[in-house]
Design an enzyme around this catalytic site. Structure first.
Site, PDB file in Angstrom:
ATOM      1  CD  GLU A 131      -8.781   1.772   0.597  1.00 34.04           C
ATOM      2  OE1 GLU A 131      -7.934   1.143   1.256  1.00 34.04           O
ATOM      3  OE2 GLU A 131      -9.638   1.208  -0.114  1.00 34.04           O
ATOM      4  NE  ARG A 197     -11.495  -7.717  -4.845  1.00 39.62           N
ATOM      5  CZ  ARG A 197     -11.385  -6.941  -3.767  1.00 39.62           C
ATOM      6  NH1 ARG A 197     -10.252  -6.894  -3.091  1.00 39.62           N
ATOM      7  NH2 ARG A 197     -12.421  -6.228  -3.358  1.00 39.62           N
ATOM      8  CD  GLU A 326     -11.394  -1.983   4.834  1.00 44.03           C
ATOM      9  OE1 GLU A 326     -11.233  -0.770   4.539  1.00 44.03           O
ATOM     10  OE2 GLU A 326     -11.328  -2.902   3.998  1.00 44.03           O
TER      11      GLU A 326
END
Ligand code: 0X9
Ligand code: ZN
Length: 362
Positions: A131, A197, A326
């Protein structure tokens, strides 16, 4: 799978299987569209790098190699942080809060003009290696804060690249790498843990995997990774009055608040929703038609995913204004966002940050 929610999905398909995939979708009456027909070409066009001469000229003139018309290697980003700390010691300090799996430092820049009784804000980027827009935007934000330092109304703690090994690997190995670069367990072959996570709240729940080969592998235990551990240790040792935790990802143009672990919301979600909407409004004013961001809680707006930094910051650190943002775009380029979009994306991010700072002061 690149992205998706209950109504749409972006998937990467090998050219050889396009006929089979289109037949499969057609038979099930699923509408589809080819958005990027040649990903390799998109990758080649994404990042017009400066020539060696241009780099040298830049470094000679400015003392660092950072600029925002291209995506930069880790060395340039870290060099920029060091430059700022050296050049503006009253305003900026840099500290390494730990090391990555491969031993790269995790550099946090603190920016403070010394004003008393201001809230502290955490900003990070680059948890997910591919990203690229995230570290680019976060470094642009740093530049803006330093250039407007008299007006700062918060103390900022900024970690532009949470996953430096993965980030470097996207330049040298695989442009689409997401996880960190953790070694496989004995007998295993697959590398990497999804750092978003691996945090220690509701670890291992919905939207995670125990399988090391999956993109959403949560690791072997909460905080099994040095990168997430470094962030935890930093907060455990810090006495700053954190009111906001902003973690920048891409893509999709969402302002997400907890929870991500399932579709529930925190008790004060109305505040998060209100400030999130104000931020989205400010982003639209800053950037116009392309700058439309959707606000909502993570699991409902995007998908359920447990062990995220945001849920941990909200539940364990009890930081009120915790958001995952985002950034651009909404899918036309996805992760491979051409570098010319860095500045417009950063300007809208700044507008959002400003709104969160104002809310944090109350
Ligand atoms: O899946 C993620 O980690 C984030 N999306 S991304 O496409 N950048 O990978 C969303 C995270 C939202 N927060 C939580 N689910 N806790
Ligand atoms: Zn991400």
């Amino acid at each position: 799978m690149w992205s998706g929610n209950d109504t749409m999905l972006d998937v990467l398909v090998q050219p050889e299987v396009i006929p089979r995939v289109s037949k499969f979708l057609h038979e099930r009456h699923v509408n589809y569209e080819i958005v990027i027909s040649d990903l390799q070409r998109a990758i080649e066009q994404e990042n017009p790098t400066l020539s060696a001469e241009e780099m040298e000229e830049l470094e000679g003139r400015k003392g660092h190699r950072m600029e925002w018309s291209s995506y930069h290697r880790l060395e340039d980003i870290h060099g920029y942080l060091d430059y700022l700390a050296e050049t503006f010691p009253e305003l900026c300090s840099v500290m390494s809060i730990g090391n990555s799996v491969e031993g790269r430092p995790l550099k946090v820049l603190r920016i403070s003009n010394g004003k008393a009784n201001v809230p502290a804000l955490w900003i990070d980027g680059g948890i997910h290696a591919r990203e690229w827009i995230s570290p680019a935007v976060v470094t642009y934000v740093i530049n803006h804060l330093v250039e407007n330092s008299e007006d700062l109304e918060a103390d900022y703690y900024i970690l532009p690249v949470v996953n430096p090994d993965g980030y470097e690997y996207t330049f040298r190995g695989d442009r689409l790498w997401r996880k960190n670069r953790s070694s496989p367990e004995k007998g295993g072959v697959c590398i990497g843990v999804d750092l978003n996570r691996n945090f220690g709240y509701r670890w291992g729940g919905l939207g995670t995997s125990k399988q090391p080969c999956r993109e959403i592998f949560a690791g072997t235990a909460p905080f099994s990774e040095p990168e997430t551990r470094a962030i935890r240790n930093f907060f455990e040792a810090s006495a700053a009055n954190f009111k906001a935790y902003l973690t920048f990802h891409s893509y999709g143009q969402y302002i997400l608040y907890p929870w991500g672990y399932d579709r529930r919301v925190p008790p004060d979600y109305a505040d998060l929703e209100r400030v999130g909407r104000q931020a989205a409004q400010a982003m639209k004013i800053a950037g116009g038609a392309a700058s439309v961001y959707t606000v909502g809680n993570s699991a409902t707006t995007l998908y359920a995913a447990s062990g995220g930094a945001d849920d941990w910051a909200k539940a364990i650190l009890k930081i009120k204004y915790t958001y995952t943002i985002e950034l651009r775009d909404t899918g036309k380029h996805g992760f491979v966002l051409p570098a010319q979009y860095i500045v417009p994306t950063a300007k809208e991010a700044l507008a959002a940050i400003d709104v969160v700072v104002q809310a944090s002061k109350l």
